[in-house]
Design a protein around this motif. Structure first.
Motif, PDB file in Angstrom:
ATOM      1  N   TYR A 110       0.833  -1.200   0.000  1.00  0.00           N
ATOM      2  CA  TYR A 110       0.000   0.000   0.000  1.00  0.00           C
ATOM      3  C   TYR A 110       0.875   1.260   0.000  1.00  0.00           C
ATOM      4  CZ  TYR A 110      -4.427  -2.431   0.934  1.00  0.00           C
ATOM      5  OH  TYR A 110      -5.552  -3.214   0.840  1.00  0.00           O
ATOM      6  N   ARG A 113       3.126   1.879  -4.163  1.00  0.00           N
ATOM      7  CA  ARG A 113       2.194   1.530  -5.235  1.00  0.00           C
ATOM      8  C   ARG A 113       2.928   1.155  -6.520  1.00  0.00           C
ATOM      9  NH1 ARG A 113      -3.503   1.436  -3.933  1.00  0.00           N
ATOM     10  NH2 ARG A 113      -3.513   2.129  -1.767  1.00  0.00           N
ATOM     11  N   ARG A 117       2.181  -2.326  -8.554  1.00  0.00           N
ATOM     12  CA  ARG A 117       1.853  -2.429  -9.974  1.00  0.00           C
ATOM     13  C   ARG A 117       2.884  -3.254 -10.737  1.00  0.00           C
ATOM     14  NH1 ARG A 117       0.735   3.115  -8.934  1.00  0.00           N
ATOM     15  NH2 ARG A 117       2.720   3.722  -9.909  1.00  0.00           N
ATOM     16  N   ALA A 146      -8.365  -4.394  -3.755  1.00  0.00           N
ATOM     17  CA  ALA A 146      -7.777  -3.055  -3.779  1.00  0.00           C
ATOM     18  C   ALA A 146      -6.709  -2.958  -4.863  1.00  0.00           C
ATOM     19  CB  ALA A 146      -7.194  -2.707  -2.413  1.00  0.00           C
ATOM     20  N   VAL A 147      -5.940  -4.034  -5.032  1.00  0.00           N
ATOM     21  CA  VAL A 147      -4.906  -4.052  -6.075  1.00  0.00           C
ATOM     22  C   VAL A 147      -5.555  -4.015  -7.456  1.00  0.00           C
ATOM     23  CG1 VAL A 147      -2.960  -5.315  -7.054  1.00  0.00           C
ATOM     24  CG2 VAL A 147      -3.310  -5.300  -4.577  1.00  0.00           C
ATOM     25  N   GLU A 150      -6.419  -0.595  -8.161  1.00  0.00           N
ATOM     26  CA  GLU A 150      -5.191   0.146  -8.450  1.00  0.00           C
ATOM     27  C   GLU A 150      -4.820  -0.006  -9.926  1.00  0.00           C
ATOM     28  OE1 GLU A 150      -1.638   2.396  -7.832  1.00  0.00           O
ATOM     29  OE2 GLU A 150      -3.367   2.124  -6.513  1.00  0.00           O
ATOM     30  N   ARG A 153      -7.170   1.998 -12.130  1.00  0.00           N
ATOM     31  CA  ARG A 153      -6.831   3.431 -12.162  1.00  0.00           C
ATOM     32  C   ARG A 153      -5.571   3.666 -12.993  1.00  0.00           C
ATOM     33  NH1 ARG A 153      -8.468   2.995  -6.725  1.00  0.00           N
ATOM     34  NH2 ARG A 153      -6.312   2.575  -6.134  1.00  0.00           N
ATOM     35  N   TYR A 154      -4.634   2.734 -12.932  1.00  0.00           N
ATOM     36  CA  TYR A 154      -3.387   2.838 -13.688  1.00  0.00           C
ATOM     37  C   TYR A 154      -3.689   2.848 -15.183  1.00  0.00           C
ATOM     38  CZ  TYR A 154       1.270   1.440 -15.384  1.00  0.00           C
ATOM     39  OH  TYR A 154       2.462   1.355 -16.042  1.00  0.00           O
ATOM     40  N   THR A 172      -9.712   5.559  -2.899  1.00  0.00           N
ATOM     41  CA  THR A 172      -8.711   6.023  -3.855  1.00  0.00           C
ATOM     42  C   THR A 172      -7.599   6.741  -3.099  1.00  0.00           C
ATOM     43  OG1 THR A 172     -10.381   6.274  -5.584  1.00  0.00           O
ATOM     44  CG2 THR A 172      -8.314   7.488  -5.871  1.00  0.00           C
ATOM     45  N   PRO A 173      -6.337   6.324  -3.285  1.00  0.00           N
ATOM     46  CA  PRO A 173      -5.238   6.962  -2.554  1.00  0.00           C
ATOM     47  C   PRO A 173      -5.103   8.442  -2.897  1.00  0.00           C
ATOM     48  CG  PRO A 173      -4.528   4.903  -3.593  1.00  0.00           C
ATOM     49  CD  PRO A 173      -5.875   5.229  -4.157  1.00  0.00           C
ATOM     50  N   GLN A 176      -4.179  10.187  -6.502  1.00  0.00           N
ATOM     51  CA  GLN A 176      -4.637   9.405  -7.646  1.00  0.00           C
ATOM     52  C   GLN A 176      -6.040   9.844  -8.046  1.00  0.00           C
ATOM     53  OE1 GLN A 176      -4.375   5.159  -7.630  1.00  0.00           O
ATOM     54  NE2 GLN A 176      -2.324   5.103  -6.751  1.00  0.00           N
ATOM     55  N   TRP A 178      -9.346   8.642 -11.113  1.00  0.00           N
ATOM     56  CA  TRP A 178      -9.781   7.692 -12.128  1.00  0.00           C
ATOM     57  C   TRP A 178      -9.656   8.299 -13.503  1.00  0.00           C
ATOM     58  CZ3 TRP A 178     -10.819   2.670 -11.506  1.00  0.00           C
ATOM     59  CH2 TRP A 178     -10.990   2.213 -10.196  1.00  0.00           C
TER      60      TRP A 178
END
Length: 255
Positions: A110, A113, A117, A146-147, A150, A153-154, A172-173, A176, A178
């Motif tokens: 976490y 990040r 990824r 959660a991953v 992630e 969003r990436y 959402t961290p 970051q 969307w």
């Protein structure tokens, strides 16, 4: 006269999993795969579809690392005609049992990040190197959910055409956001989840709407955190069956 309760038919793969009774009765049909990422050793699990696959699924484990739960889900997906690879984000032999060690391992990722990824994409590359179909969906349970978000969003993983989170972290961290048009994304959430409050569900929906994402959020009444975990106190068959059916629908549409 009382209306009879809704009985949701189980898919063949889910019915077989329930018939197994417990993790101790499970015999893996796939194979463990040892692979390296930047000099570190990891151990995933590959279950291949018979004949030509309809696509592939990358499974991201929950906070205790890759174990027979993810192996069983991978085998279920292979039964449905998909190649499935359960990725390892902790490292070979690192399967924490104590709560504090689980928290420590998830916190490492976490807080980093980029590593999260990198290891996820490395697992995807390994799956394809092992022959898994190029067109993929990324899904995960709890921490793995959660991953998966992630990675959504990436938004830069080649060949990934959908994402799913089962009772996963939804926040959402900071820093970051969307990307426009993200998805398709499936969120399967328990209405009685005390770990991930409904306020996070609402916030996520607002963020996805603002990004004009393609998404679906399903909330299952009375389902606690971890409602898909076989042979656990949290398991709820109704929510598991409905969320599994929704996931198969996502696979059908995305792949």
């Amino acid at each position: 006269m009382r209306t009879p309760p809704l009985v949701l038919p189980l898919t063949a793969a889910l019915a077989l999993a329930l018939a197994a009774g417990s993790a101790n009765a499970f015999t893996p049909a796939g194979q463990d795969i040892v692979y390296d990422v930047n000099g570190e050793t990891f151990e995933g699990y590959l279950a291949s579809a018979e004949g030509e696959a309809r696509g592939s699924v990358l499974i991201i484990h929950d906070w205790d690392g890759l174990d027979d739960y993810e192996r069983q889900r991978a085998d279920m997906l292979a039964e449905e005609g998909y190649d499935a690879f359960a990725v390892d984000l902790y490292g070979q032999g690192n399967r924490p049992q104590e709560i504090e060690k689980k928290r420590t391992e998830t916190a490492k990722l976490y807080e980093d990040r980029e590593r999260m990824r990198t290891l996820t994409l490395a697992g995807l590359a390994e799956a394809r190197a092992q022959g898994a179909a190029e067109a993929s969906v990324v899904m995960g349970y709890c921490f793995g959910g959660a991953v998966a978000l992630e990675m959504a969003r990436y938004g830069e993983a080649d060949g990934v055409q959908g994402f799913a989170s089962f009772h996963g972290g939804l926040a959402t961290p900071d820093g970051q956001q969307w990307p426009q048009g993200a998805g398709p994304i499936l969120i399967a959430h328990g209405g009685a989840d005390s770990a991930i409050p409904m306020s996070q569900v609402a916030t996520l929906a607002e963020e996805l709407e603002a990004a004009e994402a393609v998404y679906e959020i399903q909330v299952y009444s009375g389902a606690p955190h971890g409602f898909t975990v076989f042979d656990s106190d949290a398991y709820q068959e109704r929510a598991d069956a409905k969320s599994w059916a929704a996931f198969l629908e996502l696979l059908e549409e995305a792949l």
